[in-house]
Design an enzyme around this catalytic site. Structure first.
Site, PDB file in Angstrom:
ATOM      1  N   TYR A   1     -58.137  17.694 -13.606  1.00  0.00           N
ATOM      2  CA  TYR A   1     -59.039  18.529 -14.403  1.00  0.00           C
ATOM      3  C   TYR A   1     -59.047  18.212 -15.901  1.00  0.00           C
ATOM      4  CZ  TYR A   1     -54.641  21.172 -14.963  1.00  0.00           C
ATOM      5  OH  TYR A   1     -53.331  21.547 -15.210  1.00  0.00           O
TER       6      TYR A   1
ATOM      7  N   ARG B   1     -51.207  23.101 -23.956  1.00  0.00           N
ATOM      8  CA  ARG B   1     -50.181  22.864 -22.944  1.00  0.00           C
ATOM      9  C   ARG B   1     -50.123  21.368 -22.669  1.00  0.00           C
ATOM     10  NH1 ARG B   1     -52.154  24.538 -17.611  1.00  0.00           N
ATOM     11  NH2 ARG B   1     -52.202  22.307 -17.189  1.00  0.00           N
TER      12      ARG B   1
ATOM     13  N   HIS C   1     -49.461  22.396 -15.456  1.00  0.00           N
ATOM     14  CA  HIS C   1     -49.170  23.827 -15.341  1.00  0.00           C
ATOM     15  C   HIS C   1     -47.750  24.075 -14.859  1.00  0.00           C
ATOM     16  CE1 HIS C   1     -49.488  28.050 -14.250  1.00  0.00           C
ATOM     17  NE2 HIS C   1     -49.142  27.733 -13.009  1.00  0.00           N
TER      18      HIS C   1
END
Length: 327
Positions: free
Chosen positions: A253, A240, A244
């Site tokens: 993160y 990805r 998100h």
């Protein structure tokens, strides 16, 4: 089944169009013109490879929220997407009532899902059972992210499909993060494909950045399903590239170095390199596609911005069935 050069170019075109639409959605969000966007950048090869392996308009689909490229391959238009993003009355899935990227398309047998992840797996199992009871040769494709394979609904749907040998293709788009959690904190096995063994169905891992590899894997799964050999779990391993969603800050993160490293396996770049190597895509054809994609995106945004919002008195229709009186 061997793909013609023309079909391969069409697959690349759909990936490119999905990418340009997705990129524009991020811009629209930053401009304050839409409230929310959830991205499929990095997922295009898995979705297009799967879509082209099925009989579109005949088979069934229960997609998940990142499946923009898949939906475009099924006939969803850039204008449809923009209407949904902006919550306009002409949104074909819900008339502006549903969150964006909660796809629904009757003509493509694409069934809308709910916000909790993995619920579409149960829908797919139910559709698969109906197909079997009607003795049809159709199949149903459902897709989720790897994080959804930790959900009870996913296990229930997969177990039901396996027990009853239903014609279901379960594609897990493993993008390495369930929001912010990497796979090693989500599961005790290397990946979702390894879960198939314990549930009694065929499991396979494929390079999800290679559209043609995904096409081959899903085509074989479809063939097994049409023969009555039951469901298959295809783990398309990819990355990805974006956060998100438009509400996420992925810098908390993962490092920028990690993201940049994975961009070397950008699905568009992988497909473009393969097509040019076999001389199926010229520079002129690529330039024409880029121009056409940007024009289509511009036209879709313009149409959606000019379109009306649904009126308040339409809020409950057709959400609830209307009472029908006879005589």
């Amino acid at each position: 089944m061997a793909l013609s050069a023309e079909t391969k170019r069409e697959m690349y075109w759909m990936m490119l169009l999905a990418r340009r639409l997705d990129e524009r959605a991020w811009v629209l969000h930053r401009q304050g013109k839409i409230a929310f966007h959830i991205s499929g950048i990095g997922h295009e090869a898995a979705q297009i490879g799967a879509a082209f392996a099925l009989r579109r308009g005949y088979d069934w689909f229960t997609p998940y929220y990142r499946d923009l490229a898949l939906m475009l391959a099924l006939g969803y238009t850039p204008t449809d997407f923009m209407m949904s993003l902006m919550g306009k009355k002409a949104d074909p899935g819900s008339g502006g009532r549903q969150m964006p990227s909660h796809w629904s398309m009757r003509s493509a047998n694409a069934v809308s899902h709910s916000a909790p992840v993995a619920t579409q797996t149960s829908h797919a199992a139910g559709i698969g059972l109906a197909i079997k009871l009607h003795k049809e040769d159709k199949v149903v494709l459902t897709s989720v992210g790897e994080g959804a394979t930790s959900q009870g609904e996913w296990y229930e749907g997969v177990n039901w499909a396996a027990v009853h040998r239903l014609p279901v293709i379960l594609m897990v788009q493993n993008n390495q993060y369930a929001i912010s959690e990497p796979p090693q904190t989500q599961m005790a096995v290397p990946g979702p494909a390894d879960k198939a063994c314990g549930l009694g169905l065929h499991g396979e891992r494929v390079d999800g950045t290679d559209v043609f590899a995904v096409y081959d894997a899903v085509s074989q799964a479809v063939e097994r399903a049409r023969k009555g050999e039951g469901p298959s779990l295809i783990e398309a391993r990819l990355y990805r590239i974006t956060p998100h969603s438009s509400d996420d800050d992925d810098r908390t993160y993962r490092s920028r170095e990690e993201v940049e490293d994975h961009k070397k396996r950008d699905p568009l770049l992988v497909a473009q390199t393969a097509l040019k190597k076999e001389k199926s895509l010229s520079n002129a054809q690529e330039d024409e596609m880029e121009t056409r994609a940007r024009e289509m995106v511009d036209e879709a945004v313009k149409a959606a911005e000019a379109a009306p919002y649904p009126s308040p008195d339409e809020a409950a229709y057709p959400v609830y069935v209307e009472e029908i009186r006879h005589g």
